[in-house]
Design a protein around this motif. Structure first.
Motif, PDB file in Angstrom:
ATOM      1  N   LEU A   7       0.802  -1.234   0.000  1.00  0.00           N
ATOM      2  CA  LEU A   7       0.000   0.000   0.000  1.00  0.00           C
ATOM      3  C   LEU A   7       0.832   1.281   0.000  1.00  0.00           C
ATOM      4  O   LEU A   7       0.480   2.246  -0.688  1.00  0.00           O
ATOM      5  CB  LEU A   7      -0.937  -0.001   1.209  1.00  0.00           C
ATOM      6  N   VAL A   8       1.910   1.317   0.746  1.00  0.00           N
ATOM      7  CA  VAL A   8       2.673   2.582   0.861  1.00  0.00           C
ATOM      8  C   VAL A   8       3.187   3.044  -0.509  1.00  0.00           C
ATOM      9  O   VAL A   8       2.898   4.174  -0.929  1.00  0.00           O
ATOM     10  CB  VAL A   8       3.785   2.485   1.934  1.00  0.00           C
ATOM     11  N   PRO A   9       3.922   2.204  -1.265  1.00  0.00           N
ATOM     12  CA  PRO A   9       4.359   2.674  -2.589  1.00  0.00           C
ATOM     13  C   PRO A   9       3.195   2.974  -3.530  1.00  0.00           C
ATOM     14  O   PRO A   9       3.253   3.929  -4.306  1.00  0.00           O
ATOM     15  CB  PRO A   9       5.222   1.517  -3.124  1.00  0.00           C
ATOM     16  N   GLU A  10       2.128   2.186  -3.427  1.00  0.00           N
ATOM     17  CA  GLU A  10       0.960   2.398  -4.297  1.00  0.00           C
ATOM     18  C   GLU A  10       0.305   3.767  -4.036  1.00  0.00           C
ATOM     19  O   GLU A  10      -0.031   4.491  -4.974  1.00  0.00           O
ATOM     20  CB  GLU A  10      -0.044   1.273  -4.018  1.00  0.00           C
ATOM     21  N   LEU A  11       0.140   4.116  -2.761  1.00  0.00           N
ATOM     22  CA  LEU A  11      -0.497   5.388  -2.408  1.00  0.00           C
ATOM     23  C   LEU A  11       0.372   6.568  -2.828  1.00  0.00           C
ATOM     24  O   LEU A  11      -0.129   7.589  -3.322  1.00  0.00           O
ATOM     25  CB  LEU A  11      -0.785   5.428  -0.896  1.00  0.00           C
ATOM     26  N   ILE A  12       1.671   6.418  -2.653  1.00  0.00           N
ATOM     27  CA  ILE A  12       2.590   7.491  -3.055  1.00  0.00           C
ATOM     28  C   ILE A  12       2.554   7.658  -4.575  1.00  0.00           C
ATOM     29  O   ILE A  12       2.502   8.776  -5.087  1.00  0.00           O
ATOM     30  CB  ILE A  12       4.001   7.207  -2.507  1.00  0.00           C
ATOM     31  N   GLU A  13       2.517   6.535  -5.273  1.00  0.00           N
ATOM     32  CA  GLU A  13       2.403   6.544  -6.739  1.00  0.00           C
ATOM     33  C   GLU A  13       1.117   7.278  -7.186  1.00  0.00           C
ATOM     34  O   GLU A  13       1.103   7.984  -8.190  1.00  0.00           O
ATOM     35  CB  GLU A  13       2.402   5.080  -7.221  1.00  0.00           C
ATOM     36  N   GLN A  14       0.052   7.133  -6.397  1.00  0.00           N
ATOM     37  CA  GLN A  14      -1.224   7.808  -6.713  1.00  0.00           C
ATOM     38  C   GLN A  14      -1.219   9.290  -6.340  1.00  0.00           C
ATOM     39  O   GLN A  14      -2.209   9.982  -6.549  1.00  0.00           O
ATOM     40  CB  GLN A  14      -2.380   7.119  -5.967  1.00  0.00           C
ATOM     41  N   GLY A  15      -0.111   9.738  -5.744  1.00  0.00           N
ATOM     42  CA  GLY A  15       0.014  11.168  -5.434  1.00  0.00           C
ATOM     43  C   GLY A  15      -0.387  11.548  -4.022  1.00  0.00           C
ATOM     44  O   GLY A  15      -0.472  12.732  -3.694  1.00  0.00           O
ATOM     45  N   PHE A  16      -0.632  10.547  -3.161  1.00  0.00           N
ATOM     46  CA  PHE A  16      -0.945  10.865  -1.759  1.00  0.00           C
ATOM     47  C   PHE A  16       0.348  11.124  -0.990  1.00  0.00           C
ATOM     48  O   PHE A  16       1.362  10.473  -1.235  1.00  0.00           O
ATOM     49  CB  PHE A  16      -1.684   9.700  -1.079  1.00  0.00           C
ATOM     50  N   LYS A  17       0.264  12.070  -0.054  1.00  0.00           N
ATOM     51  CA  LYS A  17       1.360  12.266   0.884  1.00  0.00           C
ATOM     52  C   LYS A  17       0.948  11.611   2.197  1.00  0.00           C
ATOM     53  O   LYS A  17      -0.167  11.842   2.684  1.00  0.00           O
ATOM     54  CB  LYS A  17       1.619  13.772   1.064  1.00  0.00           C
ATOM     55  N   LEU A  18       1.817  10.780   2.754  1.00  0.00           N
ATOM     56  CA  LEU A  18       1.501  10.067   3.995  1.00  0.00           C
ATOM     57  C   LEU A  18       2.064  10.858   5.166  1.00  0.00           C
ATOM     58  O   LEU A  18       3.277  10.957   5.321  1.00  0.00           O
ATOM     59  CB  LEU A  18       2.079   8.650   3.952  1.00  0.00           C
ATOM     60  N   VAL A  19       1.161  11.421   5.959  1.00  0.00           N
ATOM     61  CA  VAL A  19       1.546  12.355   7.018  1.00  0.00           C
ATOM     62  C   VAL A  19       1.090  11.850   8.385  1.00  0.00           C
ATOM     63  O   VAL A  19       0.308  10.900   8.477  1.00  0.00           O
ATOM     64  CB  VAL A  19       0.943  13.762   6.764  1.00  0.00           C
ATOM     65  N   THR A  20       1.558  12.511   9.435  1.00  0.00           N
ATOM     66  CA  THR A  20       1.136  12.138  10.788  1.00  0.00           C
ATOM     67  C   THR A  20      -0.279  12.666  11.040  1.00  0.00           C
ATOM     68  O   THR A  20      -0.772  13.528  10.315  1.00  0.00           O
ATOM     69  CB  THR A  20       2.070  12.742  11.844  1.00  0.00           C
ATOM     70  N   ILE A  21      -0.887  12.159  12.088  1.00  0.00           N
ATOM     71  CA  ILE A  21      -2.269  12.557  12.388  1.00  0.00           C
ATOM     72  C   ILE A  21      -2.362  14.056  12.707  1.00  0.00           C
ATOM     73  O   ILE A  21      -3.327  14.723  12.296  1.00  0.00           O
ATOM     74  CB  ILE A  21      -2.861  11.680  13.537  1.00  0.00           C
ATOM     75  N   SER A  22      -1.360  14.608  13.373  1.00  0.00           N
ATOM     76  CA  SER A  22      -1.382  16.056  13.669  1.00  0.00           C
ATOM     77  C   SER A  22      -1.297  16.879  12.405  1.00  0.00           C
ATOM     78  O   SER A  22      -1.974  17.904  12.269  1.00  0.00           O
ATOM     79  CB  SER A  22      -0.219  16.447  14.580  1.00  0.00           C
ATOM     80  N   GLU A  23      -0.444  16.438  11.482  1.00  0.00           N
ATOM     81  CA  GLU A  23      -0.325  17.156  10.205  1.00  0.00           C
ATOM     82  C   GLU A  23      -1.647  17.095   9.443  1.00  0.00           C
ATOM     83  O   GLU A  23      -2.066  18.075   8.834  1.00  0.00           O
ATOM     84  CB  GLU A  23       0.799  16.548   9.359  1.00  0.00           C
ATOM     85  N   LEU A  24      -2.301  15.941   9.478  1.00  0.00           N
ATOM     86  CA  LEU A  24      -3.580  15.804   8.785  1.00  0.00           C
ATOM     87  C   LEU A  24      -4.652  16.693   9.434  1.00  0.00           C
ATOM     88  O   LEU A  24      -5.374  17.422   8.753  1.00  0.00           O
ATOM     89  CB  LEU A  24      -4.026  14.333   8.781  1.00  0.00           C
ATOM     90  N   LEU A  25      -4.738  16.638  10.766  1.00  0.00           N
ATOM     91  CA  LEU A  25      -5.745  17.435  11.485  1.00  0.00           C
ATOM     92  C   LEU A  25      -5.538  18.939  11.245  1.00  0.00           C
ATOM     93  O   LEU A  25      -6.500  19.700  11.183  1.00  0.00           O
ATOM     94  CB  LEU A  25      -5.696  17.134  12.983  1.00  0.00           C
ATOM     95  N   ALA A  26      -4.291  19.341  11.062  1.00  0.00           N
ATOM     96  CA  ALA A  26      -3.984  20.767  10.856  1.00  0.00           C
ATOM     97  C   ALA A  26      -4.533  21.289   9.538  1.00  0.00           C
ATOM     98  O   ALA A  26      -4.674  22.495   9.357  1.00  0.00           O
ATOM     99  CB  ALA A  26      -2.483  20.999  10.937  1.00  0.00           C
ATOM    100  N   THR A  27      -4.854  20.377   8.597  1.00  0.00           N
ATOM    101  CA  THR A  27      -5.369  20.819   7.291  1.00  0.00           C
ATOM    102  C   THR A  27      -6.902  20.772   7.235  1.00  0.00           C
ATOM    103  O   THR A  27      -7.482  20.992   6.187  1.00  0.00           O
ATOM    104  CB  THR A  27      -4.832  19.938   6.148  1.00  0.00           C
ATOM    105  N   GLU A  28      -7.532  20.463   8.370  1.00  0.00           N
ATOM    106  CA  GLU A  28      -8.988  20.286   8.372  1.00  0.00           C
ATOM    107  C   GLU A  28      -9.721  21.543   7.900  1.00  0.00           C
ATOM    108  O   GLU A  28      -9.447  22.659   8.363  1.00  0.00           O
ATOM    109  CB  GLU A  28      -9.474  19.932   9.793  1.00  0.00           C
ATOM    110  N   THR A  29     -10.650  21.342   6.959  1.00  0.00           N
ATOM    111  CA  THR A  29     -11.495  22.450   6.502  1.00  0.00           C
ATOM    112  C   THR A  29     -12.887  22.253   7.100  1.00  0.00           C
ATOM    113  O   THR A  29     -13.275  21.117   7.415  1.00  0.00           O
ATOM    114  CB  THR A  29     -11.632  22.441   4.963  1.00  0.00           C
ATOM    115  N   THR A  30     -13.617  23.334   7.267  1.00  0.00           N
ATOM    116  CA  THR A  30     -14.939  23.175   7.881  1.00  0.00           C
ATOM    117  C   THR A  30     -16.048  23.298   6.837  1.00  0.00           C
ATOM    118  O   THR A  30     -15.852  23.780   5.761  1.00  0.00           O
ATOM    119  CB  THR A  30     -15.176  24.212   8.982  1.00  0.00           C
TER     120      THR A  30
END
Ligand SMILES: [Zn+2]
Length: 207
Positions: free
Chosen positions: A184-207
């Motif tokens: 999964l990790v190489p596949e997701l990166i290949e699809q253009g996803f960035k794999l980040v920590t939960i804090s980094e993800l929560l920091a981008t939350e839109t309402t």
């Protein structure tokens, strides 16, 4: 009584995913997961047991040095809903204390063991300032060894921007979880996803 928010995923405008692991650190399996993340420059979040932090601080320190995040997953992994509010508080406090002692950083989120919670626990989490983190791919049941293909396929169906994906790096034989992550990790990166920590993800939350 104010209650902590529960997240299965995060509403975000960015192509980000958070891969999370429960029940480590584990001296046999965690380093093998770390190798995959290091190879692809990806980051993960580890919901650790306080008792395992005491047993394997060297593994935990390596996780921290490689840029991964720690989440509170309680001290002794009890069924939290069957505890008193005081006992719940003590579980979170002891886990936080050992994480700070080993890596010098406070965890910023909580994942309940067995994903069980009640109103008391949500109030306790709010007191600690912890959002409660669930996940979108719970049907993998990777802890129960359902087969690598099953783990990969269930996860693939839950992949979208803001997904929180759950696997286990501790508790028994984790070979299928590891094989799934290696796919999964190489596949997701290949699809253009960035794999980040939960804090980094929560920091981008839109309402
Ligand atoms: Zn767990």
């Amino acid at each position: 009584m104010k209650a902590a928010s529960i997240f299965n995923e995060v509403k975000t405008a960015d192509k980000l995913l958070a891969i999370t692991f429960d029940d480590g650190p584990n001296p046999e399996w965690t380093p093998q997961f770390l190798r995959v993340f290091q190879q692809y420059g990806a980051k993960a979040t580890f919901y650790v047991h306080g008792t395992n932090m005491e047993k394997y601080p060297d593994v935990a320190q390596r996780m921290d040095e490689e840029g991964h995040e720690f989440g509170n997953h309680s001290y002794s992994h009890p069924h939290m809903a069957s505890l008193s509010k005081e006992e719940q508080t003590e579980e979170l406090r002891r886990a936080e204390q050992i994480i700070v002692a080993v890596i010098g950083k406070r965890p910023s989120t909580f994942r309940p063991p067995y994903l069980e919670y009640n109103d008391d626990l949500l109030a306790v989490c709010e007191q600690f300032g912890y959002p409660v983190i669930h996940a979108t791919n719970l049907d993998t049941r990777d802890w129960d060894m359902p087969g690598t293909e099953h783990i990969v396929n269930v996860t693939r169906a839950e992949v979208r921007a803001g997904s929180i994906l759950l696997f286990h790096d501790g508790f028994g034989d984790r070979s299928q979880s590891l094989a799934a992550i290696q796919i999964l990790v190489p596949e997701l990166i290949e699809q253009g996803f960035k794999l980040v920590t939960i804090s980094e993800l929560l920091a981008t939350e839109t309402t």
